[in-house]
Scaffold this active site. Structure first.
Site, short mmCIF file in Angstrom:
data_model
loop_
_atom_site.label_atom_id
_atom_site.label_comp_id
_atom_site.label_asym_id
_atom_site.label_seq_id
_atom_site.Cartn_x
_atom_site.Cartn_y
_atom_site.Cartn_z
N ASP A 177 -53.94 -97.75 23.20
CA ASP A 177 -54.77 -96.55 23.03
C ASP A 177 -55.32 -95.99 24.35
OD1 ASP A 177 -57.10 -98.09 23.63
OD2 ASP A 177 -58.25 -96.83 22.24
N GLU A 178 -54.74 -96.38 25.48
CA GLU A 178 -55.27 -95.83 26.73
C GLU A 178 -54.15 -95.59 27.74
OE1 GLU A 178 -57.58 -98.64 29.09
OE2 GLU A 178 -56.63 -100.27 28.01
N ASP A 217 -58.82 -92.64 26.81
CA ASP A 217 -58.99 -93.76 25.87
C ASP A 217 -59.37 -93.21 24.50
OD1 ASP A 217 -59.90 -97.08 26.22
OD2 ASP A 217 -60.36 -95.97 24.39
P1 TTP Z 1 -60.54 -100.20 22.40
O1 TTP Z 1 -60.15 -98.95 23.14
O2 TTP Z 1 -61.22 -101.28 23.17
O3 TTP Z 1 -61.51 -99.83 21.20
P2 TTP Z 1 -61.51 -98.58 20.23
O4 TTP Z 1 -60.48 -97.57 20.60
O5 TTP Z 1 -61.42 -99.07 18.82
O6 TTP Z 1 -62.97 -97.99 20.42
P3 TTP Z 1 -63.56 -97.21 21.67
O7 TTP Z 1 -63.96 -95.87 21.13
O8 TTP Z 1 -64.72 -98.03 22.11
O9 TTP Z 1 -62.47 -97.12 22.70
O10 TTP Z 1 -59.28 -100.85 21.71
C1 TTP Z 1 -58.21 -100.07 21.16
C2 TTP Z 1 -57.70 -100.71 19.88
O11 TTP Z 1 -57.26 -102.03 20.15
C3 TTP Z 1 -58.74 -100.81 18.80
O12 TTP Z 1 -58.85 -99.64 18.01
C4 TTP Z 1 -58.27 -102.01 18.03
C5 TTP Z 1 -57.56 -102.87 19.03
N1 TTP Z 1 -58.42 -104.00 19.42
C6 TTP Z 1 -58.30 -105.21 18.75
O13 TTP Z 1 -57.45 -105.34 17.85
N2 TTP Z 1 -59.14 -106.25 19.09
C7 TTP Z 1 -60.09 -106.14 20.06
O14 TTP Z 1 -60.84 -107.11 20.32
C8 TTP Z 1 -60.21 -104.88 20.76
C9 TTP Z 1 -61.26 -104.71 21.82
C10 TTP Z 1 -59.37 -103.86 20.40
MG MG Z 2 -60.30 -96.92 22.59
#
Ligand code: TTP
Ligand code: MG
Length: 393
Positions: A104-105, A9
């Site tokens: 992103d995962e 992730d």
């Molecule tokens: P996430 O993996 O949930 O968050 P992140 O990568 O920004 O942070 P983390 O280090 O905690 O993993 O989500 C991936 C992307 O998806 C994030 O960068 C932006 C998008 N996203 C949204 O647009 N709205 C949301 O509510 C969430 C949770 C994510």
């Molecule tokens: Mg993330």
């Protein structure tokens, strides 16, 4: 044989891409919003901004109050997809069993790869190094014997983490936490469990399975298994899961819009962004859907199917415009407008038909795409979109 599953992730993904593309943002509290106006919500925030309490899905106005020195950036989805694809390319080098679960995962089954690289932890370490080398971004990796625990593990030590979570660690690490922490349990299930007196994951793990089945049906057994760290879902080979079914783009307005001309200008911009992504990924789609969220938050979608699949801005826009007009009535106030194209097929690489005007249009569109890729979204603007600028006082 023990399976080894990794969950990768990306850290603060959208914000981190912004920091890579613009070095002046590095080390700063960066907040990515769907719209810079106050009515949008936060997509994500850099870890610097999270220290102020800024979180995903929070209204931008609240983020501004919490973090006045924050740098607010409008989401650039094309760039994020580009980086997402680059990360996937890296992961594909480590196992044929890769499933991209979101932008992103991804999950990887690396069982058997250990002989090549050492153990699964060593594979995870190598992946982290390779992702950073290829993209400049960091990720967090969870290592376990199944998908559920790998997913939970990747979130335990963010950012830049590498966490192993074994089934035998579950009572110590997961059981004390609230049920809502378990992947797959949303607020409403958590509330229902709460009324049954189950507040922690441990409560759920020890609750009689038949009583859970009585309350939740077959899903009850899954809940109990999950609380015990059990999951046997496989990671499918790349390409069998997560196929793109549609591409879409939407925008929330700063103030509700009741002017059809203004909505159509927005629709053209959205159609152009969606069509550009179709062209970039080599897809054409047959169904165009317009999404309208009204001022009272009710949402409607209306679709139109084309005679032929397309990747052209003009065709997507024309269908979207007709759809909007068919739905339009006076005094409608629109809060959010979106365009999606679905029923996708690969564009194919047949010989160009010089007499087919859509092929000429396609060549011009691709030339425009290349200029925008290099110089940014604002480099070329369709004449109709300029109307918006002229109306500014
Ligand atoms: P996430 O993996 O949930 O968050 P992140 O990568 O920004 O942070 P983390 O280090 O905690 O993993 O989500 C991936 C992307 O998806 C994030 O960068 C932006 C998008 N996203 C949204 O647009 N709205 C949301 O509510 C969430 C949770 C994510
Ligand atoms: Mg993330």
């Amino acid at each position: 044989m023990t399976r080894w599953v990794l969950h990768v992730d990306m850290d603060a993904f959208f914000a981190s891409v912004e920091q890579i593309l613009n070095p002046a943002l590095r080390g700063k509290p960066v907040i990515v919003a769907g719209s810079v106006e106050d009515r949008g919500v936060v997509s994500t925030a850099s870890y610097e901004a999270r220290r102020y309490g800024v979180r995903s899905a929070m209204p931008t106005s609240q983020a501004r109050r919490l973090c006045p020195e924050g740098v607010f950036v409008t989401a650039n989805h094309i760039a994020y997809e580009d980086y997402s694809g680059r990360v996937l390319e890296v992961l594909k080098g480590y196992s044929p069993l890769v499933e991209q679960a979101s932008i992103d995962e991804a999950y990887l089954d690396v069982t058997g790869c250990e002989s090549l690289y050492g153990d699964a932890v060593e594979v995870a370490r190598r992946i982290k190094t390779a992702v950073t080398k290829e993209t400049g971004l960091t990720c967090s990796v969870g290592v376990s014997s199944n998908r559920l625990l790998a997913k939970m593990a990747s979130g335990l030590d963010k950012p830049d983490g590498l966490t192993v979570l074994r089934t035998e660690d579950v009572p110590r690490v997961l059981w004390p936490r609230p049920v809502g922490f378990l992947h797959g349990i949303g607020p409403s299930t958590a509330a229902r469990l709460g009324t049954m007196g189950l507040s922690t994951i441990g409560d759920l793990a020890r609750y009689p399975a038949d009583l859970l089945v009585r309350e939740f049906g077959v899903g009850g057994r899954h809940l109990r298994d999950a609380a015990n760290g059990l999951d046997d879902t496989p990671v499918p080979p790349l390409g069998q899961a997560g196929e793109v079914k549609s591409l879409s783009r939407e925008t929330t307005f700063a103030t509700d819009i009741d002017d059809l001309a203004e909505l159509e200008r927005t629709l053209l911009g959205l159609s152009d962004q969606v069509a550009r992504r179709l062209r970039r990924h080599g897809y054409r789609g047959r169904t165009v859907t317009v999404k309208i969220r009204k001022a009272d938050f009710t949402t409607v979608t209306r679709s139109r199917t084309l005679a032929e699949a397309t990747d052209l801005t003009e065709a997507v826009y024309e269908a979207a415009r007709q759809t909007l007009r068919a739905f339009w009535r006076a005094r409608l106030k629109v809060r959010l407008l979106g365009v999606a194209v679905s029923h996708l097929a690969s564009a194919g690489r047949g010989p160009a038909d010089l007499f087919d005007t859509s092929d000429k249009l396609r060549r011009v569109s691709k030339a425009v795409d290349r200029i925008k890729d290099r110089y940014g979204e604002g480099a070329l603007t369709r004449a109709r979109l300029l109307g918006r600028e002229e109306e500014r006082p």
